[in-house]
Motif scaffolding. Structure first.
Motif, short mmCIF file in Angstrom:
data_model
loop_
_atom_site.label_atom_id
_atom_site.label_comp_id
_atom_site.label_asym_id
_atom_site.label_seq_id
_atom_site.Cartn_x
_atom_site.Cartn_y
_atom_site.Cartn_z
N ARG A 237 0.87 -1.09 0.19
CA ARG A 237 -0.10 -0.07 0.00
C ARG A 237 1.01 1.24 0.01
O ARG A 237 0.45 2.36 -0.58
CB ARG A 237 -1.09 -0.12 1.16
N ALA A 238 2.09 1.17 0.80
CA ALA A 238 2.91 2.34 0.74
C ALA A 238 3.39 2.54 -0.46
O ALA A 238 3.43 4.01 -1.18
CB ALA A 238 3.91 1.93 1.69
N ALA A 239 3.71 1.65 -1.37
CA ALA A 239 4.21 1.66 -2.67
C ALA A 239 3.32 2.11 -3.61
O ALA A 239 3.50 3.03 -4.48
CB ALA A 239 4.74 0.20 -3.29
N ARG A 240 1.93 1.97 -3.50
CA ARG A 240 0.85 2.27 -4.30
C ARG A 240 0.57 3.88 -3.98
O ARG A 240 0.30 4.50 -4.74
CB ARG A 240 -0.59 1.53 -3.93
N LEU A 241 0.65 4.25 -2.69
CA LEU A 241 0.25 5.57 -2.29
C LEU A 241 1.52 6.44 -2.93
O LEU A 241 1.47 7.49 -3.33
CB LEU A 241 0.49 5.79 -0.74
N THR A 247 1.77 10.44 -9.34
CA THR A 247 0.98 10.54 -10.49
C THR A 247 0.24 11.85 -10.46
O THR A 247 0.16 12.72 -11.38
CB THR A 247 0.29 9.44 -10.77
N TYR A 248 -0.01 11.97 -9.18
CA TYR A 248 -0.84 13.15 -8.78
C TYR A 248 -0.02 14.38 -9.19
O TYR A 248 -0.43 15.49 -9.41
CB TYR A 248 -1.53 12.99 -7.41
N ALA A 249 1.12 14.41 -8.77
CA ALA A 249 1.93 15.60 -8.71
C ALA A 249 2.21 16.03 -10.17
O ALA A 249 2.29 17.14 -10.51
CB ALA A 249 3.34 15.41 -7.99
N GLN A 252 -0.60 17.42 -11.68
CA GLN A 252 -1.02 18.89 -11.33
C GLN A 252 -0.10 19.69 -12.05
O GLN A 252 -0.59 21.02 -12.42
CB GLN A 252 -0.56 18.82 -9.78
N ARG A 253 0.85 19.36 -12.33
CA ARG A 253 1.83 20.24 -13.13
C ARG A 253 1.52 20.38 -14.62
O ARG A 253 1.51 21.60 -15.22
CB ARG A 253 3.33 19.63 -13.42
N GLN A 254 0.86 19.29 -15.01
CA GLN A 254 0.14 19.45 -16.30
C GLN A 254 -1.15 20.32 -16.55
O GLN A 254 -1.22 21.23 -17.27
CB GLN A 254 -0.27 17.93 -16.90
N ILE A 288 -7.01 12.68 -10.55
CA ILE A 288 -6.35 11.92 -9.54
C ILE A 288 -6.46 12.38 -8.16
O ILE A 288 -5.51 13.57 -8.18
CB ILE A 288 -4.97 11.23 -9.99
N ALA A 289 -7.00 11.81 -7.20
CA ALA A 289 -7.21 12.48 -5.97
C ALA A 289 -5.54 12.22 -5.30
O ALA A 289 -4.95 11.22 -5.58
CB ALA A 289 -8.26 11.65 -5.07
N PRO A 290 -5.16 13.03 -4.43
CA PRO A 290 -3.91 13.28 -3.90
C PRO A 290 -3.97 11.91 -2.84
O PRO A 290 -5.02 11.51 -2.49
CB PRO A 290 -3.79 14.43 -2.90
#
Length: 634
Positions: A237-241, A247-249, A252-254, A288-290
């Protein structure tokens, strides 16, 4: 298998599960995890059929037997051991059938006895006694009515009844909350050998780690399955988070780049078409939610500032209640740097020792002395019960520090997740875990230099347990703790002491050694029971056969007068029937109607009428006797 398809569960307007999917095969041991209020207990209720889904379905094989821990005791006046045996429903059904005297078919009766033996019916009482003993209920207590036990002990009896059921699916919701460490270790060993499908809710990490081979996490209304134990779940789960956050970051740049282009060129005619295309691209972009992790608790103890070496001393102390000693000749000093975990079976005296150290229990003999600078923090269940339910967390904290600013107190309570309106809500509305958190918050605020903690993790979720563990790791005062949470013990104490046989002594080993010690002791007791089991089984069979013979004898004795009366009636019927037949035959001849036979004719007709009436009465009586014989098991 257990199959959950497109399941939606709601409590009021709030959706707990939304389109959830899950498939569990027979024999899987599954830990169900998620933040408080995520819907874990609601899912259990839906599996049991007590809560109807708002959408979707839950499918179970129709032959599966489902067991769970009852919350109420319907027959509180029955003995605990009998109540536990009620958990095996087939056993009780067979016992009722075997107790029915109207079974006349010998083959059917033999089949019932065969099935009773096959399901372990002759050893059922011994099995129930072993379950109760493993959960801490001693043999001499097992015949007491369930109503005579306190709430915590009653929950152990409910748990034993659930384990008694030979189930295909076992649902356990926080089974360790009312258990001590010895009972937790025994239950852990029992569940590892359980052959059915297990669905388990618990905040005890070590317990979950030892049992579960699959973790199902309730996340944003979905059921997300992770293969492996709890440690594997945390890593994956830590890896998924981390991936989600990255991906979220990037997204957000895009988004920022697209918004910048749109803001700059929306009004320019030459760029309007490109700006519109970017607006559409922004609308199409998946949001994509944070990465969301359950809000972590955070608090810490103020420096203890301990002066002196010895904080509390018990000298030649005998500890107990109403002149009944529990511990004798306790000679023990608690030093300023002590970090001690207390081990021992339920009732051995761990809580008694903590009460004496805290000054809440006066020794029957001997003395208790304390250092002048002692600041004591004592957590026990009765401390939780002493909260003012008509007041708020903020009121409780302000009573300790009446001159502190309200915002400072609110910030402090926020570390224990009493935020916003929670800080000013009445304690009466709080759950058991929330009350325990508030009690801990008040203890921490008093800046103790000696902490005495008696099962502090009861009702706390995993996040709060982790926060408490981290705070205790940094705590620089003296610590003595009783807990069934092995993760907390391993992380916070430096030495283990065993409370047993009326004394307190160091335990030579770690928690793994203690686990082996407890299970070896339980297996030794079980072997003793097993050695006696054949004799008990043979005795039960002899008793049952003797009772059956006695019942047959009673039925035979009851039938004797009926059989005698039946035989007498049959003799009378034969004799009188013969007489009537002779009269009927004579009346059918011409000789009966000549002048010379007139007197005989009149007497024959009269006798014919008498015999007809008597024979009818005898036939009716014979039918009554025959029915009575049938009822007596003829």
């Amino acid at each position: 298998m257990l199959r959950v398809q497109d399941l939606t569960l709601a409590r009021g307007a709030r959706r707990l599960l939304d389109g959830a999917e899950l498939s569990l095969h027979h024999g899987h041991k599954v830990g169900l995890v998620g933040p408080n209020g995520a819907g874990k207990s609601s899912l259990f209720a839906a599996v049991r059929g007590e809560l109807l889904p708002d959408a979707g379905s839950i499918e179970l094989p129709p032959s599966w037997v489902v067991a769970h821990v009852a919350q109420e005791t319907p027959h509180a006046d029955i003995a605990a051991i009998d109540y536990v045996q009620d958990g095996d429903r087939e056993l009780r059904a067979l016992e009722r059938e075997l107790a029915t005297p109207a079974i006349h078919d010998g083959e059917a009766l033999a089949e019932l006895h065969h099935r009773f033996d096959a399901i372990g019916g002759y050893g059922a009482r011994a099995r129930a006694a072993a379950l109760l003993a493993g959960l801490g209920v001693p043999g001499h207590e097992q015949s007491r009515p369930v109503a005579a036990f306190s709430g915590g002990w009653r929950m152990r009896i409910h748990l034993a009844q659930a384990l008694m059921c030979r189930s295909d699916l076992l649902l356990l919701d926080e089974p360790t909350n009312h258990l001590d460490l010895d009972a937790v270790l025994w239950l852990e060993d029992w569940l590892r050998r359980y052959r059915g499908t297990l669905l388990l809710i618990t905040h005890d990490r070590d317990f979950l780690e030892a049992i579960a081979d699959t973790i199902v996490h309730i996340d944003a209304g979905k059921l997300v399955t992770y293969t492996g134990n709890y440690a594997a779940f945390e890593r994956e789960r830590a890896a998924r988070l981390a991936l989600t956050q990255a991906t979220y970051a990037k997204q957000q740049r895009q988004v920022a780049h697209l918004r910048s282009y749109i803001d700059r060129f929306r009004a320019k005619a030459t760029k309007a078409r490109q700006a519109q295309s970017r607006i559409k691209a922004l609308e199409r972009m998946e949001v994509i939610a944070p990465a969301h992790v359950e809000s972590a608790f955070h608090f810490e103890f103020a420096p203890a500032g301990t002066r002196g070496r010895q904080l509390v001393r018990l000298e030649r102390a005998t500890l107990g209640y109403d002149e009944h000693p529990v511990l004798r000749d306790v000679d023990w000093s608690v030093l300023a740097d002590a970090r001690i975990g207390l081990l021992g079976a339920n009732g051995a005296g761990k809580s008694t020792l903590l009460k004496a150290l805290a000054g809440r229990l006066v020794p029957l003999t001997g003395t208790r002395s304390v250092s002048q600078g002692l600041r004591l923090g004592y957590f026990a269940q009765h401390q939780v019960d002493q909260l003012r339910v008509d007041e708020t967390p903020l009121w409780h904290l302000a009573r300790l520090e009446p001159n502190a600013r309200e915002q400072e107190l609110r910030d402090y309570l926020g570390g224990f997740d009493f935020r916003g309106d929670m800080a000013t809500s009445q304690v009466a509305r709080f759950s058991g875990g929330e009350k325990a958190r508030l009690t801990l918050a008040l203890i921490v605020r008093e800046r103790p230099n000696l902490l005495l903690l008696d099962e502090p993790t009861n009702h706390l979720d995993i996040e709060m347990r982790e926060a408490l563990t981290e705070a205790l790791q940094d705590y620089d005062g003296a610590l003595i703790v009783v807990a069934h949470d092995r993760h907390l013990l391993r992380a916070t104490v430096d030495e283990l002491w065993l409370v047993a046989d009326g004394s307190v002594r160091p335990f030579d080993g770690d928690l793994d050694d203690y686990r082996a010690f407890v299970l070896d002791r339980a297996r030794h007791a079980s072997r003793n029971d097993d050695a006696q089991a054949p004799e008990r089984s043979a005795s039960l069979r002899r008793t049952q056969k003797r009772e059956e013979a006695q019942a047959r004898q009673k039925r035979a004795e009851a039938r004797k007068p009926l059989l005698a009366r039946q035989a007498a009636i049959e003799r009378d019927l034969e004799r009188l029937g013969t007489e009537k037949n002779e009269i009927d035959a004579w009346l059918a001849t011409s000789d009966a109607y000549v002048e010379e036979a007139k007197a005989r004719l009149l007497s024959s007709l009269e006798r014919q009428g008498e015999l007809t009436w008597v024979l009818a009465r005898l036939e009716a009586e014979w039918l009554e006797v025959a029915e009575a014989l049938e009822e007596e098991g003829k």
